[in-house]
Design a protein around this motif. Structure first.
Motif, PDB file in Angstrom:
ATOM      1  N   GLN A 117       0.832  -1.202   0.000  1.00 13.51           N
ATOM      2  CA  GLN A 117       0.000   0.000   0.000  1.00 13.51           C
ATOM      3  C   GLN A 117       0.866   1.250   0.000  1.00 13.51           C
ATOM      4  N   LEU A 124      -2.940   2.941  -7.291  1.00  7.55           N
ATOM      5  CA  LEU A 124      -3.735   1.854  -7.870  1.00  7.55           C
ATOM      6  C   LEU A 124      -5.148   1.868  -7.284  1.00  7.55           C
ATOM      7  N   CYS A 125      -5.246   2.044  -5.977  1.00  8.17           N
ATOM      8  CA  CYS A 125      -6.555   2.061  -5.313  1.00  8.17           C
ATOM      9  C   CYS A 125      -7.382   3.258  -5.763  1.00  8.17           C
ATOM     10  N   PHE A 128      -8.697   2.359  -9.155  1.00  7.94           N
ATOM     11  CA  PHE A 128      -9.746   1.349  -9.017  1.00  7.94           C
ATOM     12  C   PHE A 128     -11.058   1.978  -8.567  1.00  7.94           C
ATOM     13  N   SER A 129     -10.984   2.999  -7.712  1.00 12.95           N
ATOM     14  CA  SER A 129     -12.202   3.654  -7.215  1.00 12.95           C
ATOM     15  C   SER A 129     -12.973   4.327  -8.342  1.00 12.95           C
ATOM     16  N   ALA A 136     -13.761   0.642  -3.176  1.00 19.89           N
ATOM     17  CA  ALA A 136     -12.462   0.338  -3.782  1.00 19.89           C
ATOM     18  C   ALA A 136     -11.317   0.201  -2.784  1.00 19.89           C
ATOM     19  N   CYS A 140      -9.208  -3.177  -2.793  1.00 23.73           N
ATOM     20  CA  CYS A 140      -7.826  -3.027  -3.217  1.00 23.73           C
ATOM     21  C   CYS A 140      -6.878  -3.531  -2.123  1.00 23.73           C
ATOM     22  N   SER A 141      -7.123  -3.124  -0.916  1.00 22.42           N
ATOM     23  CA  SER A 141      -6.292  -3.560   0.209  1.00 22.42           C
ATOM     24  C   SER A 141      -6.325  -5.076   0.361  1.00 22.42           C
ATOM     25  N   VAL A 159      -2.698  -8.886  -8.529  1.00 26.32           N
ATOM     26  CA  VAL A 159      -3.551  -7.845  -7.949  1.00 26.32           C
ATOM     27  C   VAL A 159      -4.394  -7.181  -9.028  1.00 26.32           C
ATOM     28  N   LEU A 163      -8.503  -7.383  -9.137  1.00 27.50           N
ATOM     29  CA  LEU A 163      -9.342  -6.179  -9.105  1.00 27.50           C
ATOM     30  C   LEU A 163     -10.198  -6.066 -10.365  1.00 27.50           C
ATOM     31  N   ALA A 180      -3.722   0.353 -14.916  1.00 25.59           N
ATOM     32  CA  ALA A 180      -3.073  -0.160 -13.708  1.00 25.59           C
ATOM     33  C   ALA A 180      -1.639  -0.597 -14.022  1.00 25.59           C
TER      34      ALA A 180
END
Length: 187
Positions: A117, A124-125, A128-129, A136, A140-141, A159, A163, A180
Motif C-alpha cells: 500500500q 492503484l486504489c 480502481f475507485s 475500492a 484493493c487492500s 492484484v 481487481l 493499472a
C-alpha cells in the motif's frame, strides 16, 4: 413464500433484523437474477454473499440491487463472512443515501496498510475507485494483502487481475488493466 423488496426495503429489513437482535438468513434473488445470502446471528451480520462475491466484496454487489425477491430462514448462515467489517460499518455502507465519505470507515485504518500500500498502492486504489466506487479501498487492500504485496511483476499482475474481476463491464475492466499496468510499471 418469497416477498419482493426494493433496495430501501432491503436496507430497512436488515436494519430491523439487527435492531431486534434476530438470528436469520435472508435468501434472495435480485432483479438481475443474482443470488443473495445475508446471515445475521444475534443481531450481528455474520456473512454476506451477493452475485458470487463474499464478505467485503459483497457490499458493492448488494448496493447495486434495485429489487429482489427474498425469504427469511430462522438460522444464521455462516458462509462468506470471514472478512466482514462490523455490523454498524456494514449498515452504514449499505444505507441508501450513503456517500463516498460514509464508506471511508470501510478502508483499513491509517498505519495498518496492507503490504504494497506504500508506493504505488494508493495510486492503484485511487484508479480502481474510478471503476467501482467507494468500496475500492477495501477491495484493493484485500487484493494486495492476498497477493503478499506488490513486490514483483507476478504479484502486481495478480492484484491487477483480481481487481479487474470486480469490474462488471468487460471493456472497462480491460481499460483498468491497461491503466493499472502503467501505474505499477508493469507489462
Amino acid at each position: 413464500m418469497a416477498e419482493l423488496l426494493d433496495y430501501s426495503g432491503l436496507y430497512q429489513l436488515l436494519a430491523d433484523l439487527v435492531a431486534k437482535k434476530r438470528t436469520a438468513t435472508l435468501l434472495g434473488r435480485t432483479d438481475t437474477n443474482h443470488s443473495v445470502m445475508i446471515g445475521i446471528g444475534g443481531g450481528k451480520i455474520v456473512s454476506m454473499i451477493c452475485a458470487g462475491k463474499r464478505g467485503h466484496s459483497a457490499i458493492t454487489a448488494i448496493r447495486a440491487i434495485s429489487a429482489l425477491t427474498y425469504r427469511l430462514e430462522d438460522k444464521a448462515a455462516m458462509a462468506g463472512g470471514a472478512d466482514l467489517p462490523s455490523t454498524d460499518d456494514i449498515l452504514h455502507a449499505l444505507r441508501p443515501w450513503a456517500s463516498v465519505e460514509d464508506m471511508a470507515g470501510m478502508a483499513p485504518p491509517p498505519g495498518r496498510l496492507a503490504p504494497g500500500q506504500e508506493g504505488n498502492g494508493p495510486k492503484l486504489c485511487d484508479l480502481f475507485s474510478q471503476f467501482v466506487g467507494p468500496i475500492a479501498p477495501v477491495l484493493c487492500s484485500e487484493a494486495i494483502s492476498a497477493a503478499g504485496g506488490l513486490g514483483d511483476e507476478a504479484r502486481k499482475e495478480q492484484v491487477i487481475f483480481t481487481l479487474a474481476k470486480e469490474i462488471d463491464d468487460q471493456a472497462e475492466a480491460t481499460h483498468f488493466i491497461e491503466r493499472a499496468r502503467r501505474i505499477l510499471g508493469g507489462n
